[in-house]
Design a protein around this motif. Structure first.
Motif, PDB file in Angstrom:
ATOM      1  N   HIS A 198      53.622  10.627   6.499  1.00  0.00           N
ATOM      2  CA  HIS A 198      52.523  11.212   5.735  1.00  0.00           C
ATOM      3  C   HIS A 198      52.761  11.030   4.235  1.00  0.00           C
ATOM      4  O   HIS A 198      53.858  11.263   3.724  1.00  0.00           O
ATOM      5  N   GLY A 199      51.739  10.577   3.543  1.00  0.00           N
ATOM      6  CA  GLY A 199      51.821  10.357   2.102  1.00  0.00           C
ATOM      7  C   GLY A 199      52.258   8.959   1.715  1.00  0.00           C
ATOM      8  O   GLY A 199      52.189   8.601   0.527  1.00  0.00           O
ATOM      9  N   ALA A 200      52.675   8.155   2.697  1.00  0.00           N
ATOM     10  CA  ALA A 200      53.150   6.807   2.391  1.00  0.00           C
ATOM     11  C   ALA A 200      51.982   5.871   2.081  1.00  0.00           C
ATOM     12  O   ALA A 200      50.884   6.008   2.630  1.00  0.00           O
ATOM     13  N   THR A 201      52.241   4.931   1.204  1.00  0.00           N
ATOM     14  CA  THR A 201      51.311   3.826   0.966  1.00  0.00           C
ATOM     15  C   THR A 201      51.888   2.581   1.629  1.00  0.00           C
ATOM     16  O   THR A 201      53.053   2.247   1.423  1.00  0.00           O
ATOM     17  N   GLU A 202      51.059   1.911   2.440  1.00  0.00           N
ATOM     18  CA  GLU A 202      51.522   0.748   3.184  1.00  0.00           C
ATOM     19  C   GLU A 202      50.610  -0.442   2.940  1.00  0.00           C
ATOM     20  O   GLU A 202      49.413  -0.284   2.663  1.00  0.00           O
ATOM     21  N   ILE A 203      51.175  -1.626   3.075  1.00  0.00           N
ATOM     22  CA  ILE A 203      50.415  -2.872   3.057  1.00  0.00           C
ATOM     23  C   ILE A 203      50.382  -3.415   4.482  1.00  0.00           C
ATOM     24  O   ILE A 203      51.433  -3.543   5.126  1.00  0.00           O
ATOM     25  N   TRP A 204      49.180  -3.721   4.965  1.00  0.00           N
ATOM     26  CA  TRP A 204      49.012  -4.290   6.299  1.00  0.00           C
ATOM     27  C   TRP A 204      48.500  -5.725   6.172  1.00  0.00           C
ATOM     28  O   TRP A 204      47.453  -5.968   5.553  1.00  0.00           O
ATOM     29  N   ASN A 205      49.254  -6.653   6.750  1.00  0.00           N
ATOM     30  CA  ASN A 205      48.823  -8.045   6.854  1.00  0.00           C
ATOM     31  C   ASN A 205      48.154  -8.218   8.214  1.00  0.00           C
ATOM     32  O   ASN A 205      48.820  -8.150   9.250  1.00  0.00           O
ATOM     33  N   ILE A 206      46.848  -8.450   8.218  1.00  0.00           N
ATOM     34  CA  ILE A 206      46.081  -8.517   9.460  1.00  0.00           C
ATOM     35  C   ILE A 206      45.646  -9.968   9.679  1.00  0.00           C
ATOM     36  O   ILE A 206      44.885 -10.531   8.878  1.00  0.00           O
ATOM     37  N   ARG A 207      46.149 -10.580  10.752  1.00  0.00           N
ATOM     38  CA  ARG A 207      45.888 -11.995  11.015  1.00  0.00           C
ATOM     39  C   ARG A 207      45.065 -12.151  12.290  1.00  0.00           C
ATOM     40  O   ARG A 207      45.346 -11.536  13.312  1.00  0.00           O
ATOM     41  N   ASN A 208      44.049 -12.984  12.194  1.00  0.00           N
ATOM     42  CA  ASN A 208      43.260 -13.373  13.365  1.00  0.00           C
ATOM     43  C   ASN A 208      43.849 -14.670  13.915  1.00  0.00           C
ATOM     44  O   ASN A 208      43.697 -15.742  13.319  1.00  0.00           O
ATOM     45  N   ALA A 209      44.537 -14.571  15.042  1.00  0.00           N
ATOM     46  CA  ALA A 209      45.219 -15.727  15.628  1.00  0.00           C
ATOM     47  C   ALA A 209      44.355 -16.486  16.618  1.00  0.00           C
ATOM     48  O   ALA A 209      44.844 -17.417  17.278  1.00  0.00           O
ATOM     49  N   MET A 256      41.614  -4.489  22.561  1.00  0.00           N
ATOM     50  CA  MET A 256      42.019  -4.807  21.192  1.00  0.00           C
ATOM     51  C   MET A 256      41.941  -3.553  20.325  1.00  0.00           C
ATOM     52  O   MET A 256      41.123  -3.433  19.407  1.00  0.00           O
ATOM     53  N   MET A 257      42.813  -2.617  20.642  1.00  0.00           N
ATOM     54  CA  MET A 257      42.880  -1.354  19.946  1.00  0.00           C
ATOM     55  C   MET A 257      44.321  -0.860  20.042  1.00  0.00           C
ATOM     56  O   MET A 257      45.035  -1.163  20.992  1.00  0.00           O
ATOM     57  N   ALA A 258      44.750  -0.112  19.045  1.00  0.00           N
ATOM     58  CA  ALA A 258      46.104   0.433  19.036  1.00  0.00           C
ATOM     59  C   ALA A 258      46.060   1.823  18.415  1.00  0.00           C
ATOM     60  O   ALA A 258      45.004   2.298  17.983  1.00  0.00           O
ATOM     61  N   GLN A 259      47.215   2.475  18.397  1.00  0.00           N
ATOM     62  CA  GLN A 259      47.266   3.861  17.950  1.00  0.00           C
ATOM     63  C   GLN A 259      48.398   4.061  16.936  1.00  0.00           C
ATOM     64  O   GLN A 259      49.521   3.626  17.153  1.00  0.00           O
ATOM     65  N   VAL A 261      56.048   0.238   2.483  1.00  0.00           N
ATOM     66  CA  VAL A 261      56.159  -0.359   3.815  1.00  0.00           C
ATOM     67  C   VAL A 261      55.144  -1.482   3.928  1.00  0.00           C
ATOM     68  O   VAL A 261      54.001  -1.349   3.479  1.00  0.00           O
ATOM     69  N   THR A 262      55.561  -2.588   4.543  1.00  0.00           N
ATOM     70  CA  THR A 262      54.660  -3.700   4.840  1.00  0.00           C
ATOM     71  C   THR A 262      54.703  -3.969   6.343  1.00  0.00           C
ATOM     72  O   THR A 262      55.792  -4.048   6.931  1.00  0.00           O
ATOM     73  N   ARG A 263      53.561  -4.123   6.965  1.00  0.00           N
ATOM     74  CA  ARG A 263      53.483  -4.346   8.413  1.00  0.00           C
ATOM     75  C   ARG A 263      52.600  -5.562   8.692  1.00  0.00           C
ATOM     76  O   ARG A 263      51.681  -5.864   7.923  1.00  0.00           O
ATOM     77  N   ASP A 264      52.859  -6.203   9.810  1.00  0.00           N
ATOM     78  CA  ASP A 264      52.080  -7.358  10.249  1.00  0.00           C
ATOM     79  C   ASP A 264      51.356  -7.020  11.548  1.00  0.00           C
ATOM     80  O   ASP A 264      51.940  -6.448  12.478  1.00  0.00           O
ATOM     81  N   PHE A 265      50.072  -7.414  11.617  1.00  0.00           N
ATOM     82  CA  PHE A 265      49.263  -7.182  12.810  1.00  0.00           C
ATOM     83  C   PHE A 265      48.557  -8.486  13.176  1.00  0.00           C
ATOM     84  O   PHE A 265      47.913  -9.104  12.326  1.00  0.00           O
ATOM     85  N   GLU A 266      48.671  -8.854  14.443  1.00  0.00           N
ATOM     86  CA  GLU A 266      48.037 -10.081  14.933  1.00  0.00           C
ATOM     87  C   GLU A 266      47.003  -9.726  15.989  1.00  0.00           C
ATOM     88  O   GLU A 266      47.305  -9.046  16.979  1.00  0.00           O
ATOM     89  N   LEU A 267      45.775 -10.198  15.789  1.00  0.00           N
ATOM     90  CA  LEU A 267      44.677  -9.974  16.725  1.00  0.00           C
ATOM     91  C   LEU A 267      44.385 -11.275  17.453  1.00  0.00           C
ATOM     92  O   LEU A 267      44.213 -12.317  16.817  1.00  0.00           O
ATOM     93  N   ARG A 268      44.339 -11.213  18.789  1.00  0.00           N
ATOM     94  CA  ARG A 268      44.035 -12.428  19.541  1.00  0.00           C
ATOM     95  C   ARG A 268      43.653 -12.077  20.973  1.00  0.00           C
ATOM     96  O   ARG A 268      43.893 -10.962  21.448  1.00  0.00           O
ATOM     97  N   PHE A 269      43.062 -13.055  21.662  1.00  0.00           N
ATOM     98  CA  PHE A 269      42.799 -12.954  23.089  1.00  0.00           C
ATOM     99  C   PHE A 269      43.860 -13.738  23.852  1.00  0.00           C
ATOM    100  O   PHE A 269      44.228 -14.844  23.461  1.00  0.00           O
ATOM    101  N   VAL A 278      44.357  -8.262  22.604  1.00  0.00           N
ATOM    102  CA  VAL A 278      45.607  -7.611  22.234  1.00  0.00           C
ATOM    103  C   VAL A 278      45.791  -7.534  20.722  1.00  0.00           C
ATOM    104  O   VAL A 278      45.262  -8.346  19.965  1.00  0.00           O
ATOM    105  N   ILE A 279      46.544  -6.524  20.315  1.00  0.00           N
ATOM    106  CA  ILE A 279      47.062  -6.406  18.951  1.00  0.00           C
ATOM    107  C   ILE A 279      48.577  -6.451  19.055  1.00  0.00           C
ATOM    108  O   ILE A 279      49.176  -5.651  19.784  1.00  0.00           O
ATOM    109  N   ASN A 280      49.165  -7.412  18.373  1.00  0.00           N
ATOM    110  CA  ASN A 280      50.612  -7.625  18.450  1.00  0.00           C
ATOM    111  C   ASN A 280      51.083  -7.748  19.902  1.00  0.00           C
ATOM    112  O   ASN A 280      52.125  -7.215  20.295  1.00  0.00           O
ATOM    113  N   GLY A 281      50.283  -8.435  20.700  1.00  0.00           N
ATOM    114  CA  GLY A 281      50.659  -8.747  22.074  1.00  0.00           C
ATOM    115  C   GLY A 281      50.442  -7.639  23.076  1.00  0.00           C
ATOM    116  O   GLY A 281      50.765  -7.810  24.258  1.00  0.00           O
TER     117      GLY A 281
END
Length: 500
Positions: free
Chosen positions: A408-419, A492-495, A371-379, A391-394
């Motif tokens: 559970h048990g998955a390996t994921e790639i997270w693309n974390i961008r500072n916008a 700027m936090m998520a769950q 799994v690959t996910r995208d996360f955007e951090l910004r004000f 916000v994270i992803n708006g």
């Protein structure tokens, strides 16, 4: 017009911060941002009324500026277990108000784990569980997050999972992870920044038998150092306000202290416990060998001339003070703040047989990511009056909402961008429960020293980091957030929820 809260959040980044890459941006974008400060209560001086009027100056506006190298840096005291048994070690810590001598001769009201502004160090063993009962003796709610700990949801210190005044709570830490320098701190929803600023933090060190045969410096030559900054008024009180005024740099709770060292190798465990400030460090002209990051030993040591440590990151280095003449003084300096502390070199009392081997510890294997996910951090500055939205992803943080559901048990790639490019706002991203690996930055290599296991990563404005993690061991809900604590306070936090 930016209101006071916005100035607190953005700090010095509005003052013409340049858009730089890599370690240069670490200092440029963060140099005046808000931070946490700490102190260590010198019981002897307080009990005997000792004051040091010649070690304190008062700046314009009533801020206290202590003289440099006037006090000795303490080593954080280690907590003794109240009981040891076949099922692990048991500790007791009270969360309580206290008074510390943050500046010589001035008494500072603080919040503490265990009575001292620098909480007691808990020294655990890999594979051996620890139970800590925390009792809340404050007049407000508080909690405990073991930063970097691989723990179950019920013992992670969720922002809403707090101890009411007068109650106690047992936290269980299985320590089923590699040896590493962790730390514990408050994570109470909307209060985390001020609680940590006022002293709710301490070291948690996991020792690992796999390190014993490496020959690294140990015992008295293995020194944890918590770095942070502060603003102190003329009465000695901490000021939780304009970050530009937090000009007092603290090492283990002492302002620009000195520390005697022998002419031999030392292992220094550096923690940035500030909420915003970057530390970009040099140990005089001595070379530094980085041996570990957040999650423990690197595969191989890395020679560094300068260390950039963003909020909540840990970096372990070995410094050989025999390269400096006995009787000399070596100053640890920050690129922006100047002197941080001074090492006073004296002859060694014994033969130094410690070493830094060419190979430290191989990384565990990591399954292929599915799994690959995208996360955007910004004000979001579009709000009219009041505070901006972080916000994270708006989305701002909702502790009752699940933002990311993970198998559970998955390996994921997270693309974390500072916008946040318009104002040059930096972010420091922290993932609870799991360690990750830094795959690359902006499509290029990770920074030197980032090839080990990590739980926190600095991301300059406009840049992207790609990390990979395997979510195994526990299920449940955990946070991920910016570890610049005023940013998480503003949303700027998520769950995430790990499910079977």
């Amino acid at each position: 017009m930016l209101n006071r809260r916005r100035l607190l959040v953005l700090g010095g980044t509005l003052g013409g911060a340049t858009m730089l890459s890599g370690t240069a941006a670490l200092a440029s974008a963060m140099r005046d941002a808000p931070t946490v400060d700490s102190a260590y209560d010198t019981a002897h001086d307080l009990a005997h009324g000792v004051t040091h009027p010649d070690t304190v100056r008062t700046a314009r506006g009533g801020r206290v500026i202590p003289d440099q190298f006037a006090v000795r840096m303490p080593v954080p005291r280690e907590l003794r277990p109240v009981r040891r048994g076949p099922r692990g070690d048991v500790y007791r810590v009270d969360i309580q108000p206290g008074t510390a001598e943050l500046v010589p001769g001035l008494r500072t009201p603080v919040l503490t784990y265990g009575g001292d502004l620098l909480g007691p160090t808990i020294r655990a063993t890999a594979g051996r569980p620890v139970e800590v009962t925390f009792g809340n003796r404050l007049g407000e709610s508080a909690n405990v997050h073991l930063h970097g700990g691989h723990v179950s949801q019920d013992h992670d210190g969720h922002p809403l999972d707090v101890l009411a005044p007068g109650t106690s709570r047992r936290y269980t830490y299985p320590n089923g992870q590699r040896g590493a320098t962790l730390w514990y701190h408050d994570h109470t929803h909307h209060l985390e920044a001020e609680h940590v600023y006022r002293g709710l933090h301490g070291f948690y060190l996991i020792e690992d038998a796999a390190e014993v045969g490496l020959g690294l410096p140990s015992g008295a030559y293995d020194v944890p150092i918590m770095l942070r900054d502060a603003e102190i008024d003329s009465t000695g009180a901490l000021v939780f306000g304009d970050p530009a005024n937090r000009t007092v740099i603290l090492a283990n709770g002492r302002p620009t202290p000195y520390f005697p060292v022998e002419a031999r190798k030392y292992r220094l465990r550096l923690l940035n416990a500030a909420t915003h400030r970057l530390f970009r460090l040099r140990v005089g002209e001595l070379p530094m060998t980085q041996i570990a990051s957040d999650g423990g030993l690197l595969p191989t040591p890395v020679n560094q001339t300068e260390l950039a440590i963003s909020p909540a990151e840990r970096v372990e280095i070995v410094v050989d003070f025999s390269r400096a003449p006995a009787g000399s003084q070596v100053v640890l300096t920050d690129a922006e703040a100047g002197p941080v502390m001074r090492f006073d070199v004296r002859p060694s009392s014994r033969v130094d047989r410690s070493r830094v081997p060419r190979r430290l510890r191989a990384l565990p294997s990591m399954p292929r990511a599915t799994v690959t996910r995208d996360f955007e951090l910004r004000f979001d500055m579009s709000t009219t009056g009041g505070d901006p939205l972080a916000v994270i992803n708006g989305k701002i943080y909702d502790p009752y909402r699940v933002d990311t559901r993970i198998q559970h048990g998955a390996t994921e790639i997270w693309n974390i961008r500072n916008a946040d490019t318009e104002y040059g706002i930096p972010h420091s991203f922290h993932l609870h429960m799991v360690m990750f690996r830094v795959l690359d930055r902006n499509g290029g290599p990770a920074l030197p020293g980032e090839h080990g296991l990590k739980d926190t990563i600095y991301i300059p404005p406009g840049e992207t980091a790609r990390v990979a993690a395997t979510f195994t061991g526990f299920t449940g809900r955990y946070a991920y957030h910016c570890h610049m604590m005023e940013h998480s306070l503003l949303g700027m936090m998520a769950q995430m929820e790990i499910v079977r």
